[in-house]
Design a protein around this motif. Structure first.
Motif, PDB file in Angstrom:
ATOM      1  N   THR A   1       0.761  -1.238  -0.048  1.00 18.65           N
ATOM      2  CA  THR A   1      -0.011  -0.136   0.038  1.00 18.65           C
ATOM      3  C   THR A   1       0.842   1.411   0.027  1.00 18.65           C
ATOM      4  O   THR A   1       2.064   1.236   0.571  1.00 18.65           O
ATOM      5  CB  THR A   1      -0.776   0.078   1.086  1.00 18.65           C
ATOM      6  N   ASP A   2       0.314   2.426  -0.611  1.00 21.41           N
ATOM      7  CA  ASP A   2       0.871   3.591  -0.418  1.00 21.41           C
ATOM      8  C   ASP A   2       0.178   4.284   0.949  1.00 21.41           C
ATOM      9  O   ASP A   2       0.385   5.542   1.131  1.00 21.41           O
ATOM     10  CB  ASP A   2       0.642   4.565  -1.556  1.00 21.41           C
TER      11      ASP A   2
ATOM     12  N   VAL B   1       4.922  -1.208   2.750  1.00 19.70           N
ATOM     13  CA  VAL B   1       4.925   0.051   2.396  1.00 19.70           C
ATOM     14  C   VAL B   1       6.198   0.468   1.807  1.00 19.70           C
ATOM     15  O   VAL B   1       7.300   0.089   2.166  1.00 19.70           O
ATOM     16  CB  VAL B   1       4.489   1.358   3.506  1.00 19.70           C
TER      17      VAL B   1
ATOM     18  N   CYS C   1       6.268   6.156   1.618  1.00 19.46           N
ATOM     19  CA  CYS C   1       5.190   6.293   2.501  1.00 19.46           C
ATOM     20  C   CYS C   1       5.404   7.079   3.830  1.00 19.46           C
ATOM     21  O   CYS C   1       6.525   6.751   4.449  1.00 19.46           O
ATOM     22  CB  CYS C   1       4.714   4.843   2.884  1.00 19.46           C
TER      23      CYS C   1
ATOM     24  N   TYR D   1       6.184   1.517  -5.006  1.00 24.72           N
ATOM     25  CA  TYR D   1       5.148   0.818  -4.520  1.00 24.72           C
ATOM     26  C   TYR D   1       5.125  -0.904  -5.158  1.00 24.72           C
ATOM     27  O   TYR D   1       4.690  -1.666  -4.733  1.00 24.72           O
ATOM     28  CB  TYR D   1       3.848   1.304  -5.151  1.00 24.72           C
TER      29      TYR D   1
ATOM     30  N   ALA E   1       0.720  10.476  -3.535  1.00 29.68           N
ATOM     31  CA  ALA E   1       1.188   9.563  -3.184  1.00 29.68           C
ATOM     32  C   ALA E   1       0.491   8.145  -3.433  1.00 29.68           C
ATOM     33  O   ALA E   1       0.935   6.977  -3.707  1.00 29.68           O
ATOM     34  CB  ALA E   1       1.653   9.474  -1.792  1.00 29.68           C
ATOM     35  N   GLY E   2      -0.891   8.281  -3.167  1.00 27.80           N
ATOM     36  CA  GLY E   2      -1.727   7.023  -3.461  1.00 27.80           C
ATOM     37  C   GLY E   2      -2.068   6.752  -4.889  1.00 27.80           C
ATOM     38  O   GLY E   2      -2.738   5.716  -5.169  1.00 27.80           O
TER      39      GLY E   2
ATOM     40  N   CYS F   1       1.793   4.653  -8.628  1.00 32.23           N
ATOM     41  CA  CYS F   1       1.528   3.178  -9.174  1.00 32.23           C
ATOM     42  C   CYS F   1       2.223   2.947 -10.703  1.00 32.23           C
ATOM     43  O   CYS F   1       1.845   3.739 -11.477  1.00 32.23           O
ATOM     44  CB  CYS F   1       0.199   2.710  -9.120  1.00 32.23           C
TER      45      CYS F   1
ATOM     46  N   SER G   1      -4.106  12.836  -3.271  1.00 31.33           N
ATOM     47  CA  SER G   1      -4.400  11.887  -4.192  1.00 31.33           C
ATOM     48  C   SER G   1      -5.798  11.889  -4.218  1.00 31.33           C
ATOM     49  O   SER G   1      -6.413  11.499  -5.339  1.00 31.33           O
ATOM     50  CB  SER G   1      -4.306  10.463  -3.767  1.00 31.33           C
TER      51      SER G   1
END
Length: 409
Positions: free
Chosen positions: A133-134, A156, A160, A182, A300-301, A304, A352
């Motif tokens: 996960t972020d 993470v 993160c 990620y 950050a979210g 990917c 995000s």
């Protein structure tokens, strides 16, 4: 028309494979469907603390963008997690544990309440779920593991933030920091889970791993259906701007609206950071393709690098456009919402979570992009504000005020 913004120059690719006339068929419904939504809604709707999140009108920002309406689905108060991710990861944990208990105790029906009160603790305490996960997805999985009674390990990437790591740990999960991005955390989680006999609960699907990501995605459809029912009865959006990531969220939004409204569905624009553009690159290539960027983004979210295969199976034909924006667009949008000048009270939104709205504002401020997307004065746009201040320190650094100060103002 809004004044061109040189600090937020978007990059647009209109999908040549988009097919507005295509019927939402069996292959798509095998991934996301209204039938599976009904099951998810029945479960999640019974959880303590469930309530639909608000759909807010932003008339000030609509005027700024030169369009008729902006509707903003505000996920900042979803359960205790402050993010739409609460609907996905925790729901998938529940589904997984119910299947595993049933396999070990045949013939015994398993409900969420059974798991919450520890009726099957002898089984669930021996099980471990893990994911990469972020921030928000890991928090949801950790919350679900705590509520439903199993062990949890969250991986993470190094970037993160400490605040997001601490939030995950607050739900009793073990956090492993991976020296990488990620996608490196995804691979490390998969390897460790295989070695330890754990269960991966990811919103990213890949070859040989499809079932659990479907559950994650289906949980998200609760948010989309809420938005549909909250829209004015006489109005529908002409456009949806939705943030990308691995593609799970835009695929759910696309699929749910596609099945619900068919050819009357709105134009779907997927928004990503310039530096984390795996969906944009996949659209250009016509197949799942890694990001061309270094994934170094404040969003950050959305950092990917690789596309979820399940998500791409829907977006390949269902998404109309792919748009990328610079970080400054997200930061400025956070500040605009915090100022409250959009026509209502101030809104606390994470970096995000504002990407879809930021993409709309960036596109509307550049005439060529505006025209290419059909953002006429009568356009009505639905966006999803998918998180609040999930790291208050990061939020304060970007906005200049704490979340509490914004809401108090």
């Amino acid at each position: 028309m809004p004044e061109a913004d040189s600090s937020c120059i978007p990059r647009l690719f209109s999908n040549p494979r988009a097919d507005q006339d295509r019927v939402y068929g069996p292959s798509e419904r095998a991934i996301v469907s209204r039938a599976a939504f009904e099951e998810a809604m029945a479960e999640i709707g019974a959880w303590p603390g469930y309530a639909p999140t608000p759909l807010r009108s932003l008339p000030g920002l609509a005027r700024e963008a030169g369009i008729d309406r902006i509707w903003y689905k505000d996920e900042s108060a979803r359960f205790a997690l402050g993010s739409f991710k609460a609907l996905g990861g925790a729901y998938a944990v529940l589904r997984l544990l119910a299947r595993e208990v049933t396999a070990r105790v045949p013939g015994v029906p398993v409900t969420a309440l059974d798991l919450v009160v520890g009726r099957h603790a002898k089984v669930t305490r021996t099980l471990t779920v893990a994911t990469a996960t972020d921030g928000n997805h890991g928090r949801s999985v950790a919350w679900g593991a705590q509520v439903f009674g199993c062990n949890c390990v969250i991986y993470v990437p190094a970037a993160c933030s400490p605040g997001r790591r601490a939030a995950i740990e607050s739900y009793g999960a073990t956090v492993v920091v991976v020296d990488g991005l990620y996608d490196d955390a995804v691979r490390r989680a998969a390897a460790d889970a295989a070695a330890g006999g754990w269960f991966i609960v990811s919103d990213t699907s890949y070859s040989g791993y499809m079932d659990i990501p479907r559950d994650v995605m289906q949980g998200y459809s609760v948010m989309v259906e809420e938005a549909i029912t909250q829209l004015p009865s006489s109005e529908r959006p002409t456009h949806v701007f939705i943030q990308g990531g691995v593609g799970a969220l835009p695929a759910v939004v696309c699929g749910h609206l596609w099945e619900s409204w068919g050819r009357q569905r709105p134009r779907l624009v997927v928004v990503e950071p310039h530096r984390a553009d795996c969906l944009y690159q996949s659209a250009v290539a016509g197949r799942p393709t890694k990001s061309a960027g270094d994934l170094d983004t404040v969003m950050a979210g959305l950092a990917c690098g690789e596309v979820s295969l399940l998500a791409w199976a829907i977006l390949e034909r269902g998404a109309d456009d792919f748009l990328t924006i610079p970080d400054e667009g997200a930061i400025r949008t956070m500040r605009k919402l915090a100022e409250g000048g959009q026509g209502g009270r101030p809104i606390v939104a994470g970096e995000s979570g504002v990407a879809g709205l930021a993409g709309l504002l960036c596109a509307a401020a550049h005439e060529d992009t505006r025209q290419a997307l059909g953002l006429a004065p009568d356009a009505r746009v639905l966006v999803f504000g998918t998180e609040g201040a999930t790291d208050p320190l990061v939020y304060a650094e970007l906005v200049g005020r704490s979340p509490e100060a914004v809401l108090a103002g």
